[in-house]
Design an enzyme around this catalytic site. Structure first.
Site, short mmCIF file in Angstrom:
data_model
loop_
_atom_site.label_atom_id
_atom_site.label_comp_id
_atom_site.label_asym_id
_atom_site.label_seq_id
_atom_site.Cartn_x
_atom_site.Cartn_y
_atom_site.Cartn_z
N LYS A 1 -7.77 20.68 -16.20
CA LYS A 1 -8.78 22.64 -16.34
C LYS A 1 -8.43 22.06 -17.82
O LYS A 1 -7.81 22.31 -18.31
CB LYS A 1 -7.01 23.06 -15.97
CG LYS A 1 -7.68 24.56 -16.24
CD LYS A 1 -6.68 25.54 -15.25
CE LYS A 1 -6.89 26.48 -16.08
NZ LYS A 1 -8.07 27.64 -15.29
N1 PMP Z 1 -10.84 27.58 -9.55
C1 PMP Z 1 -10.87 27.68 -10.84
C2 PMP Z 1 -12.06 27.04 -11.68
C3 PMP Z 1 -10.65 28.71 -11.65
O1 PMP Z 1 -10.45 28.20 -12.78
C4 PMP Z 1 -8.69 29.19 -10.89
C5 PMP Z 1 -8.23 29.71 -12.37
N2 PMP Z 1 -7.00 28.92 -12.96
C6 PMP Z 1 -8.87 28.75 -10.26
C7 PMP Z 1 -9.77 27.65 -9.12
C8 PMP Z 1 -7.18 29.38 -8.94
O2 PMP Z 1 -6.75 28.56 -10.89
P1 PMP Z 1 -4.68 28.87 -10.42
O3 PMP Z 1 -4.82 29.47 -9.39
O4 PMP Z 1 -4.29 28.02 -10.87
O5 PMP Z 1 -5.16 30.33 -11.44
#
Ligand code: PMP
Length: 317
Positions: A160
């Protein structure tokens, strides 16, 4: 759209600094080259005070993102857990959003980052419904973006990292300018990938589907939570490749993410999904999720870190 509400303190490399003092130089490597890894984490107001949802899992993913990009932050998972809990308390917050960031600072003159220091920042601030008031109840209108997601083995989607969000910005801006609340990205092979900042689920004849982890999407922690909750609630669940047209023929579609929680999608490309309202399976899963994160439902998984209990346990050691 949501603007940041300032709070008093930001944790920076082991100390608390004033919000306005948590700065980096214009030539910080991360600013020039997108090399800042980060997390988005929600803290909920519960009957037992503020509780952070899946804190260790988020910080674990942060450290994994660092590993992929060969960054070595000076802090352990336990130290970051403690710092996040202290941050929420110091800022006097109940429900809020935490945005841990590991950045490459000022030093390297070019793209090779090793001469830039690795710095850790933990900001947090209050934040409400990401896709607008009423989104959780009424759902949102989405479109399929003209931009695809990244191909596997180009820019790793399991990290991320700030640079990945150029894709998300293109998808989201296009959606907003065309009158939709959210955009859905397709993988380079044309199969469904994810939203600009959410994972995607489709309900079809009682089965819950979500795209498999295939190098084009983030392995969302909410996605993982929903898979576990749905299985434990007895729903058939499948992770597999999904063609675009399943969005149009689905009985229900919903998006999951830390910011978006569990948000129903009521139309895709102006084709109504199911009844055009939050569907029955989405409703049950959303309710179970919200009860758990708000501390009013059972948490057999130990997903909530109660800020005060965590701090008390550390102080008594
Ligand atoms: N996909 C992307 C591209 C994101 O930015 C996020 C948010 N973090 C998610 C999926 C969902 O991830 P999470 O449930 O860990 O927030």
């Amino acid at each position: 759209m949501a603007k940041i509400t300032e709070t008093a303190w930001i944790w920076r490399d082991g100390e608390f600094v004033r919000w306005q003092d948590a700065t980096v130089h214009v030539l910080a490597h991360s600013l020039q080259f997108g090399s800042s890894v980060f997390e988005g984490i929600r803290c909920y107001g519960t009957p037992r005070g503020p509780a952070i949802f899946r804190l260790e899992d988020h910080l674990g993913r942060l450290l994994d993102s660092c590993k992929i990009y060969r960054m070595e932050p000076k802090y352990s998972l336990d130290e970051l857990v403690a710092a996040c809990c202290e941050l929420v308390e110091r800022n006097g917050l109940d429900a809020c959003y935490l945005r841990p960031m590991v950045v490459r600072g000022y030093g390297a003159s070019g793209m090779v980052p090793f001469d830039s220091p690795v710095e850790v920042f933990l900001p947090c601030w209050p934040w409400g419904a990401y896709l607008g008031d009423g989104a959780l109840e009424n759902g949102v209108d989405a479109c399929v973006a003209s931009w695809n997601r990244m191909a596997p083995n180009t820019i790793p989607m399991m990290a991320k990292v700030a640079g990945n969000y150029l894709s998300g910005q293109l998808i989201k801006m296009e959606a907003l300018r065309n009158g939709f609340a959210e955009g859905i990205g397709l993988a380079p092979n044309g199969m469904i990938s994810e939203g600009s900042g959410q994972n995607l689920f489709v309900v079809h004849k009682g089965t819950i589907y979500t795209p498999t982890i295939n190098g084009t999407l983030l392995h969302g922690i909410t996605r993982h939570s929903i898979l576990a909750l749905a299985r434990d609630m007895g729903f058939p669940v499948r992770e597999q490749e999904l063609p675009r047209e399943m969005l149009y023929t689905a009985d229900e579609v919903f998006l999951t993410g830390t910011a978006s929680e569990v948000t129903p999608v009521r139309s895709v490309d102006r084709i109504t999904v199911g009844s055009g309202k939050r569907g029955p399976i989405t409703t049950q899963i959303q309710q179970r999720f919200l009860d758990l994160v708000r501390g009013t439902g059972e948490d057999p998984y130990g997903w909530l870190t109660y800020v005060r209990a965590e701090r008390a346990s550390k102080q008594s050691v």
